[in-house]
Design a protein around this motif. Structure first.
Motif, PDB file in Angstrom:
ATOM      1  N   MET A   1      32.165 116.011 -38.921  1.00 57.03           N
ATOM      2  CA  MET A   1      31.788 116.415 -40.273  1.00 57.03           C
ATOM      3  C   MET A   1      30.398 115.901 -40.621  1.00 57.03           C
ATOM      4  N   GLY A   2      29.920 114.939 -39.904  1.00 55.01           N
ATOM      5  CA  GLY A   2      28.579 114.446 -40.128  1.00 55.01           C
ATOM      6  C   GLY A   2      28.547 113.143 -40.915  1.00 55.01           C
ATOM      7  N   ALA A   3      27.420 112.470 -40.792  1.00 52.71           N
ATOM      8  CA  ALA A   3      27.248 111.158 -41.414  1.00 52.71           C
ATOM      9  C   ALA A   3      27.300 111.216 -42.934  1.00 52.71           C
ATOM     10  N   ASP A   4      26.750 112.263 -43.529  1.00 55.97           N
ATOM     11  CA  ASP A   4      26.769 112.387 -44.995  1.00 55.97           C
ATOM     12  C   ASP A   4      28.196 112.494 -45.522  1.00 55.97           C
ATOM     13  N   TYR A   5      29.019 113.274 -44.829  1.00 56.40           N
ATOM     14  CA  TYR A   5      30.421 113.433 -45.231  1.00 56.40           C
ATOM     15  C   TYR A   5      31.147 112.096 -45.159  1.00 56.40           C
ATOM     16  N   VAL A   6      30.952 111.383 -44.063  1.00 55.13           N
ATOM     17  CA  VAL A   6      31.615 110.083 -43.877  1.00 55.13           C
ATOM     18  C   VAL A   6      31.157 109.098 -44.940  1.00 55.13           C
ATOM     19  N   ALA A   7      29.861 109.069 -45.234  1.00 51.73           N
ATOM     20  CA  ALA A   7      29.328 108.148 -46.252  1.00 51.73           C
ATOM     21  C   ALA A   7      29.895 108.478 -47.629  1.00 51.73           C
ATOM     22  N   ALA A   8      29.957 109.754 -47.971  1.00 53.61           N
ATOM     23  CA  ALA A   8      30.508 110.155 -49.278  1.00 53.61           C
ATOM     24  C   ALA A   8      31.985 109.811 -49.373  1.00 53.61           C
ATOM     25  N   LYS A   9      32.704 110.017 -48.290  1.00 53.70           N
ATOM     26  CA  LYS A   9      34.133 109.691 -48.264  1.00 53.70           C
ATOM     27  C   LYS A   9      34.337 108.184 -48.425  1.00 53.70           C
ATOM     28  N   GLU A  10      33.509 107.408 -47.779  1.00 52.26           N
ATOM     29  CA  GLU A  10      33.624 105.946 -47.838  1.00 52.26           C
ATOM     30  C   GLU A  10      33.343 105.418 -49.243  1.00 52.26           C
ATOM     31  N   LYS A  11      32.434 106.070 -49.956  1.00 55.29           N
ATOM     32  CA  LYS A  11      32.133 105.667 -51.337  1.00 55.29           C
ATOM     33  C   LYS A  11      33.337 105.847 -52.255  1.00 55.29           C
ATOM     34  N   LYS A  12      34.203 106.790 -51.914  1.00 57.31           N
ATOM     35  CA  LYS A  12      35.380 107.073 -52.742  1.00 57.31           C
ATOM     36  C   LYS A  12      36.573 106.186 -52.383  1.00 57.31           C
ATOM     37  N   ARG A  13      36.459 105.425 -51.307  1.00 58.31           N
ATOM     38  CA  ARG A  13      37.555 104.565 -50.859  1.00 58.31           C
ATOM     39  C   ARG A  13      37.850 103.488 -51.894  1.00 58.31           C
ATOM     40  N   ASN A  14      39.135 103.280 -52.160  1.00 58.04           N
ATOM     41  CA  ASN A  14      39.561 102.193 -53.050  1.00 58.04           C
ATOM     42  C   ASN A  14      40.934 101.700 -52.587  1.00 58.04           C
ATOM     43  N   SER A  15      41.473 100.739 -53.290  1.00 56.67           N
ATOM     44  CA  SER A  15      42.735 100.144 -52.850  1.00 56.67           C
ATOM     45  C   SER A  15      43.904 101.117 -52.933  1.00 56.67           C
ATOM     46  N   PHE A  16      43.791 102.162 -53.747  1.00 57.65           N
ATOM     47  CA  PHE A  16      44.871 103.143 -53.851  1.00 57.65           C
ATOM     48  C   PHE A  16      44.792 104.177 -52.734  1.00 57.65           C
ATOM     49  N   ASN A  17      43.608 104.754 -52.519  1.00 58.02           N
ATOM     50  CA  ASN A  17      43.501 105.869 -51.583  1.00 58.02           C
ATOM     51  C   ASN A  17      43.206 105.449 -50.145  1.00 58.02           C
ATOM     52  N   GLU A  18      43.013 104.156 -49.910  1.00 58.42           N
ATOM     53  CA  GLU A  18      42.645 103.733 -48.560  1.00 58.42           C
ATOM     54  C   GLU A  18      43.729 104.053 -47.525  1.00 58.42           C
ATOM     55  N   VAL A  19      44.991 104.103 -47.949  1.00 64.44           N
ATOM     56  CA  VAL A  19      46.057 104.405 -46.986  1.00 64.44           C
ATOM     57  C   VAL A  19      45.952 105.834 -46.457  1.00 64.44           C
ATOM     58  N   ILE A  20      45.631 106.790 -47.332  1.00 62.24           N
ATOM     59  CA  ILE A  20      45.500 108.173 -46.872  1.00 62.24           C
ATOM     60  C   ILE A  20      44.195 108.346 -46.096  1.00 62.24           C
ATOM     61  N   GLN A  21      43.158 107.623 -46.489  1.00 59.77           N
ATOM     62  CA  GLN A  21      41.907 107.694 -45.737  1.00 59.77           C
ATOM     63  C   GLN A  21      42.082 107.112 -44.337  1.00 59.77           C
ATOM     64  N   ASP A  22      42.793 105.993 -44.241  1.00 61.29           N
ATOM     65  CA  ASP A  22      43.056 105.402 -42.920  1.00 61.29           C
ATOM     66  C   ASP A  22      43.864 106.365 -42.057  1.00 61.29           C
ATOM     67  N   TYR A  23      44.874 106.987 -42.657  1.00 59.82           N
ATOM     68  CA  TYR A  23      45.703 107.957 -41.933  1.00 59.82           C
ATOM     69  C   TYR A  23      44.833 109.107 -41.418  1.00 59.82           C
ATOM     70  N   SER A  24      43.997 109.654 -42.286  1.00 62.99           N
ATOM     71  CA  SER A  24      43.120 110.761 -41.910  1.00 62.99           C
ATOM     72  C   SER A  24      42.202 110.372 -40.755  1.00 62.99           C
ATOM     73  N   GLU A  25      41.614 109.204 -40.854  1.00 62.62           N
ATOM     74  CA  GLU A  25      40.697 108.756 -39.799  1.00 62.62           C
ATOM     75  C   GLU A  25      41.417 108.537 -38.475  1.00 62.62           C
ATOM     76  N   GLU A  26      42.592 107.921 -38.544  1.00 64.05           N
ATOM     77  CA  GLU A  26      43.333 107.620 -37.322  1.00 64.05           C
ATOM     78  C   GLU A  26      43.900 108.875 -36.663  1.00 64.05           C
TER      79      GLU A  26
END
Length: 111
Positions: A1-26
């Protein structure tokens, strides 16, 4: 998806959504996208078609960008979306064409 997509996604990471983000990445980006058998361009083509069928416009926009990054051409995107008109319906394909045109224009791929 590219570096910009990853950076934007990382900015939205928080203690609530990190579980779904971790799942997506893994699972998605780790296990599935790294598998052999089909290349990234083919995976992108499949995703564009499936996201059109599922009517997921936000994800479709990201995956149109990803498909271009992975080597798909504007002509191939056009053909993928035309194919979806037959199997997913004209409303879904029409919306996908609108989204793709916007993404491709913003990316400098269309006049």
């Amino acid at each position: 998806m590219g570096a910009d997509y990853v950076a934007a996604k990382e900015k939205k990471r928080n203690s609530f959504n990190e579980v779904i983000q971790d799942y997506s990445e893994e699972v998605c980006f780790g296990r599935i996208w790294s598998r052999e058998g089909i290349d990234r361009k083919q995976r992108s083509i499949i995703n564009v078609a499936m996201l059109t069928a599922l009517n997921r416009p936000a994800q479709l926009a990201h995956h149109i960008e990803g498909a271009m990054t992975n080597g798909a051409t504007v002509a191939e995107i056009q053909e993928i979306l035309l194919q979806t008109a037959v199997y997913c319906g004209l409303p879904a394909a029409g919306e996908a064409f609108r989204i793709a045109e916007e993404v491709l224009r913003e990316g400098g791929h269309l006049d």
